[in-house]
Design a protein around this motif. Structure first.
Motif, PDB file in Angstrom:
ATOM      1  N   ARG A  71      26.462  41.908 -31.704  1.00  0.00           N
ATOM      2  CA  ARG A  71      25.757  43.134 -31.287  1.00  0.00           C
ATOM      3  C   ARG A  71      25.786  43.330 -29.773  1.00  0.00           C
ATOM      4  O   ARG A  71      25.038  44.142 -29.250  1.00  0.00           O
ATOM      5  CB  ARG A  71      24.313  43.102 -31.790  1.00  0.00           C
ATOM      6  CG  ARG A  71      24.244  43.008 -33.298  1.00  0.00           C
ATOM      7  CD  ARG A  71      22.849  42.950 -33.850  1.00  0.00           C
ATOM      8  NE  ARG A  71      22.916  42.539 -35.249  1.00  0.00           N
ATOM      9  CZ  ARG A  71      22.770  41.274 -35.649  1.00  0.00           C
ATOM     10  NH1 ARG A  71      22.493  40.327 -34.774  1.00  0.00           N
ATOM     11  NH2 ARG A  71      22.878  40.967 -36.924  1.00  0.00           N
ATOM     12  N   ARG A  75      31.436  44.758 -28.090  1.00  0.00           N
ATOM     13  CA  ARG A  75      31.601  46.140 -27.643  1.00  0.00           C
ATOM     14  C   ARG A  75      32.614  46.231 -26.500  1.00  0.00           C
ATOM     15  O   ARG A  75      33.241  47.275 -26.309  1.00  0.00           O
ATOM     16  CB  ARG A  75      30.250  46.707 -27.213  1.00  0.00           C
ATOM     17  CG  ARG A  75      29.248  46.762 -28.351  1.00  0.00           C
ATOM     18  CD  ARG A  75      27.895  47.242 -27.881  1.00  0.00           C
ATOM     19  NE  ARG A  75      26.908  47.173 -28.964  1.00  0.00           N
ATOM     20  CZ  ARG A  75      25.638  47.514 -28.841  1.00  0.00           C
ATOM     21  NH1 ARG A  75      25.175  47.935 -27.674  1.00  0.00           N
ATOM     22  NH2 ARG A  75      24.822  47.412 -29.871  1.00  0.00           N
ATOM     23  N   TYR A  80      31.851  48.063 -32.709  1.00  0.00           N
ATOM     24  CA  TYR A  80      30.441  48.185 -33.078  1.00  0.00           C
ATOM     25  C   TYR A  80      30.312  47.910 -34.576  1.00  0.00           C
ATOM     26  O   TYR A  80      31.116  48.420 -35.369  1.00  0.00           O
ATOM     27  CB  TYR A  80      29.923  49.611 -32.867  1.00  0.00           C
ATOM     28  CG  TYR A  80      29.520  50.002 -31.481  1.00  0.00           C
ATOM     29  CD1 TYR A  80      28.225  49.778 -31.024  1.00  0.00           C
ATOM     30  CD2 TYR A  80      30.418  50.650 -30.634  1.00  0.00           C
ATOM     31  CE1 TYR A  80      27.837  50.182 -29.751  1.00  0.00           C
ATOM     32  CE2 TYR A  80      30.041  51.051 -29.364  1.00  0.00           C
ATOM     33  CZ  TYR A  80      28.747  50.819 -28.929  1.00  0.00           C
ATOM     34  OH  TYR A  80      28.364  51.220 -27.676  1.00  0.00           O
ATOM     35  N   THR A  81      29.280  47.162 -34.978  1.00  0.00           N
ATOM     36  CA  THR A  81      29.019  47.093 -36.409  1.00  0.00           C
ATOM     37  C   THR A  81      28.605  48.470 -36.904  1.00  0.00           C
ATOM     38  O   THR A  81      27.909  49.205 -36.209  1.00  0.00           O
ATOM     39  CB  THR A  81      27.897  46.086 -36.730  1.00  0.00           C
ATOM     40  OG1 THR A  81      26.763  46.361 -35.911  1.00  0.00           O
ATOM     41  CG2 THR A  81      28.363  44.660 -36.511  1.00  0.00           C
ATOM     42  N   GLN A  82      29.059  48.831 -38.097  1.00  0.00           N
ATOM     43  CA  GLN A  82      28.699  50.132 -38.642  1.00  0.00           C
ATOM     44  C   GLN A  82      27.503  50.000 -39.586  1.00  0.00           C
ATOM     45  O   GLN A  82      27.102  48.895 -39.958  1.00  0.00           O
ATOM     46  CB  GLN A  82      29.875  50.784 -39.347  1.00  0.00           C
ATOM     47  CG  GLN A  82      30.295  50.190 -40.666  1.00  0.00           C
ATOM     48  CD  GLN A  82      31.532  50.887 -41.221  1.00  0.00           C
ATOM     49  OE1 GLN A  82      32.469  51.212 -40.501  1.00  0.00           O
ATOM     50  NE2 GLN A  82      31.543  51.120 -42.518  1.00  0.00           N
ATOM     51  N   ASP A 101      23.158  46.279 -40.183  1.00  0.00           N
ATOM     52  CA  ASP A 101      24.571  45.959 -40.039  1.00  0.00           C
ATOM     53  C   ASP A 101      25.287  45.894 -41.367  1.00  0.00           C
ATOM     54  O   ASP A 101      24.814  45.242 -42.307  1.00  0.00           O
ATOM     55  CB  ASP A 101      24.750  44.589 -39.374  1.00  0.00           C
ATOM     56  CG  ASP A 101      24.429  44.595 -37.899  1.00  0.00           C
ATOM     57  OD1 ASP A 101      24.551  45.656 -37.283  1.00  0.00           O
ATOM     58  OD2 ASP A 101      24.059  43.519 -37.377  1.00  0.00           O
ATOM     59  N   PHE A 105      33.306  47.304 -39.113  1.00  0.00           N
ATOM     60  CA  PHE A 105      33.157  47.744 -37.738  1.00  0.00           C
ATOM     61  C   PHE A 105      33.728  49.137 -37.519  1.00  0.00           C
ATOM     62  O   PHE A 105      34.683  49.550 -38.192  1.00  0.00           O
ATOM     63  CB  PHE A 105      33.884  46.778 -36.791  1.00  0.00           C
ATOM     64  CG  PHE A 105      33.273  45.416 -36.725  1.00  0.00           C
ATOM     65  CD1 PHE A 105      32.326  45.107 -35.768  1.00  0.00           C
ATOM     66  CD2 PHE A 105      33.653  44.434 -37.639  1.00  0.00           C
ATOM     67  CE1 PHE A 105      31.763  43.834 -35.704  1.00  0.00           C
ATOM     68  CE2 PHE A 105      33.098  43.167 -37.595  1.00  0.00           C
ATOM     69  CZ  PHE A 105      32.142  42.871 -36.616  1.00  0.00           C
ATOM     70  N   GLN A 145      38.453  57.041 -33.184  1.00  0.00           N
ATOM     71  CA  GLN A 145      37.588  56.016 -33.751  1.00  0.00           C
ATOM     72  C   GLN A 145      37.925  55.743 -35.215  1.00  0.00           C
ATOM     73  O   GLN A 145      38.023  56.666 -36.016  1.00  0.00           O
ATOM     74  CB  GLN A 145      36.111  56.424 -33.644  1.00  0.00           C
ATOM     75  CG  GLN A 145      35.598  56.391 -32.232  1.00  0.00           C
ATOM     76  CD  GLN A 145      34.127  56.709 -32.105  1.00  0.00           C
ATOM     77  OE1 GLN A 145      33.586  56.647 -31.007  1.00  0.00           O
ATOM     78  NE2 GLN A 145      33.457  57.065 -33.172  1.00  0.00           N
ATOM     79  N   CYS A 172      33.887  50.338 -25.208  1.00  0.00           N
ATOM     80  CA  CYS A 172      32.434  50.389 -25.357  1.00  0.00           C
ATOM     81  C   CYS A 172      31.846  49.387 -24.362  1.00  0.00           C
ATOM     82  O   CYS A 172      32.554  48.860 -23.511  1.00  0.00           O
ATOM     83  CB  CYS A 172      32.008  50.048 -26.781  1.00  0.00           C
ATOM     84  SG  CYS A 172      32.927  50.896 -28.093  1.00  0.00           S
ATOM     85  N   CYS A 437      26.844  55.414 -38.330  1.00  0.00           N
ATOM     86  CA  CYS A 437      26.128  55.028 -37.113  1.00  0.00           C
ATOM     87  C   CYS A 437      24.748  54.447 -37.429  1.00  0.00           C
ATOM     88  O   CYS A 437      23.955  55.068 -38.143  1.00  0.00           O
ATOM     89  CB  CYS A 437      25.988  56.223 -36.179  1.00  0.00           C
ATOM     90  SG  CYS A 437      25.076  55.828 -34.660  1.00  0.00           S
TER      91      CYS A 437
END
Length: 565
Positions: A71, A75, A80-82, A101, A105, A145, A172, A437
């Motif tokens: 976390r 980045r 990012y974990t989705q 989480d 990702f 993305q 990120c 998100c």
């Protein structure tokens, strides 16, 4: 009674001695980490996590990932974990991170300056289909993305991207993010100056450089020599905007301190003119100020905009000159207002070499890998192999011969990509939303796509420029405060008293012609189901009440609350 030597005033309780923590600014000696993010960055540079991803996590799987990497540091490599599927918006702020989480990702691919080749786009499309369940969204920062990425596949994805010159480095994290650039740099007939060499040099010197990989928060930048002001310079941490100096010729006007989220601020001019070859040095000075003087104590105040607001442009410029550049900057003119209210380069336009570029729109940036691969084929057949992404979730094919334009347009239309788009398709933007998100409260992409379809069906005669920006939470990734109609996702009550997905409405925001933040009408919220009815109603009233030549933002500033409800 007044205090006298005989009747002294009561003693004021003395505070316990202690060191003032300040704002966590390194330049004034505050090096002690003051929150968890600052601690994990001090413990290990985010750039170092790549080795662990390649040698440990990709081999042992998701459960092997250290939480500070999962976390935090991941980045720095665009990961990012989705959001775990099936978690509704009412639980977004309630559940712990590990409960939100998913074991997949989001992976963000940098597209600095929006520049792509057909080979690169084809590889992006192939990766999408093989590793990302077909996902590949165009963002409003010129990136692409993916979703549904497994940690086991990340090294192979990196190998394929890097083989064609693409990267996820610092896409990120608390780093210098993608550098926005005019999508028609070097080809537009009306261009003031081509900023491409500066973008290349900034990328070479500062991206992946450990000297700038631990900033207080993210750092967003833009360089454009287009008179259309096509990179949303007003909401970047630093922006270089093309201007013509009366004595020194074409160069850039310097802006700093823009940003939205929950405390929006427009960037300010420093009144300085920067020649092309000095842009990277000035960039280094500004990002160094942010690194050294930026506020690290509270994450909510860690963006450059807060430092600029506290210092003011005069002090900021003086510190930049005295402490970092060691020289004075030249004064320069402000950019002129753009002639066109649209800044997305949609449509067919003649280049400076006589050929044409063709800009086209999906719906709210939602595309897929198969479509991107087909776009690459069309661009290769009809152009020179060059494409661009825009800061408005659009794509452009460059270098099209005049006798190939109609064929290209037909090919794009067959893919449901519009060159001659309605104002609704052209002007509607949406963030990722609750689909993927972890911060989101409501659905955005599907809602935006269906809204476009409804408005095209209901008011097909509407032909005024309009921006409708849809965000799944208060953080404004989709720029809700600077849209004609900005929609901030939240839970609202419907007519039966049930809590449902909906939006707080912002009206009359703008960038470019008259930059400013939208107006919030007291109590104005709409449910997601009511959204098409509301937008149709307010646009119909605008058509009925507007004066000759009046834009939507100007009308909302004078309209009654009843008219806007």
């Amino acid at each position: 009674m007044a205090a006298t030597p005989e009747n002294p005033a009561p003693a004021t309780p003395r505070r316990k001695p202690g060191r003032h923590r300040g704002e966590g600014q390194w330049a004034v000696g505050h090096f002690t980490p003051l929150n968890g993010n600052e601690q994990f960055k001090k413990d290990d540079d985010g750039l170092n996590v790549r080795t662990r991803i390649e040698t440990i996590y990709s081999k042992r799987g998701f459960d092997s990932i250290d939480p500070n990497d999962l976390r935090g540091r991941m980045r720095w490599w665009g990961l990012y974990t989705q959001r775990r599927q099936g978690i509704d918006g009412g639980k977004t702020a309630i559940l712990e991170p590990e409960e939100l989480d998913d074991e997949y990702f989001m992976l963000r691919v940098r597209v600095d300056g929006g520049r792509l080749t057909t080979e690169q786009l084809r590889v992006i499309g192939e990766i999408s289909q093989e590793f990302a369940r077909g996902t590949a969204d165009l963002t409003d920062r010129q990136n692409i993305q993916y979703h549904w990425i497994r940690i086991e596949d990340v090294p192979e994805i990196w190998n394929r991207l890097e083989a064609v010159g693409l990267s996820t480095t610092e896409a990120c994290g608390d780093t210098p993010r993608v550098i926005l650039g005019s999508p028609v740099a070097g080809i537009a007939a009306d261009e003031i100056i081509d900023g491409t060499p500066a973008i290349d040099e900034i990328q070479r010197r500062f991206i992946g450089n450990p000297a700038f990989s631990n900033l207080p928060r993210k750092f967003k930048s833009a360089v454009s020599g287009s008179p259309q002001l096509d990179v949303a310079h007003e909401i970047n941490d630093i922006a270089f905007v093309g201007v013509e100096h009366p004595e020194h010729g074409p160069g850039f006007d310097l802006w700093v301190g823009g940003g939205l989220s929950t405390n929006p601020k427009l960037g300010v001019r420093l009144g300085a003119w920067v020649p092309l070859d000095e842009v990277p040095d000035v960039f280094e000075g500004v990002i160094s100020i942010f690194r050294d003087y930026g506020y690290r104590r509270l994450r909510t105040r860690a963006r450059l905009k807060f430092l600029v607001a506290d210092w003011g442009p005069e002090k900021f410029r003086q510190v930049l000159q005295d402490e970092y550049l060691k020289r004075e900057l030249l004064d320069g003119p402000a950019p002129e207002q753009p002639r066109d209210v649209w800044r997305d380069h949609l449509g067919v336009h003649r280049q400076n070499d006589g050929r044409f570029y063709v800009g086209f729109a999906s719906r709210v940036g939602r595309v897929d890998g198969a479509t991107l691969s087909k776009i690459a084929e069309l661009a290769e057949t009809h152009g020179s192999g060059r494409l661009r992404t825009t800061a408005e979730q659009k794509l452009i094919v460059l270098d099209v011969a005049e006798d190939r334009v109609d064929s290209l347009v037909s090919g794009l239309e067959a893919l449901c990509l519009k060159v001659n788009a309605s104002p609704f398709r052209r002007g509607t933007m949406a963030c990722t939303g609750i689909e993927f998100c972890k911060l989101a409260i409501v659905e955005t992409k599907a809602r935006g796509a269906s809204l476009i379809d409804e408005l095209e069906r209901r008011i097909p005669e509407f032909d005024e420029p309009i921006t409708i920006n849809i965000n799944g939470c208060p953080n404004s990734c989709a720029r809700i405060q600077v849209a004609d109609i900005g929609l901030k996702g939240q839970l609202v009550l419907d007519g039966n008293g049930n809590q449902v997905e909906g939006f707080q409405v912002h009206l009359g925001g703008a960038l470019g012609l008259e930059a400013g933040f939208g107006r919030k009408v007291r109590g104005l919220k709409v449910t997601s189901a009511e959204l098409p009815d509301y937008v149709e109603r307010v646009l119909t009233r605008f058509q009925a009440e507007r004066t000759e030549g009046e834009r939507f933002a100007a009308w909302t500033a004078r309209a009654s609350e009843e008219a806007l409800s």
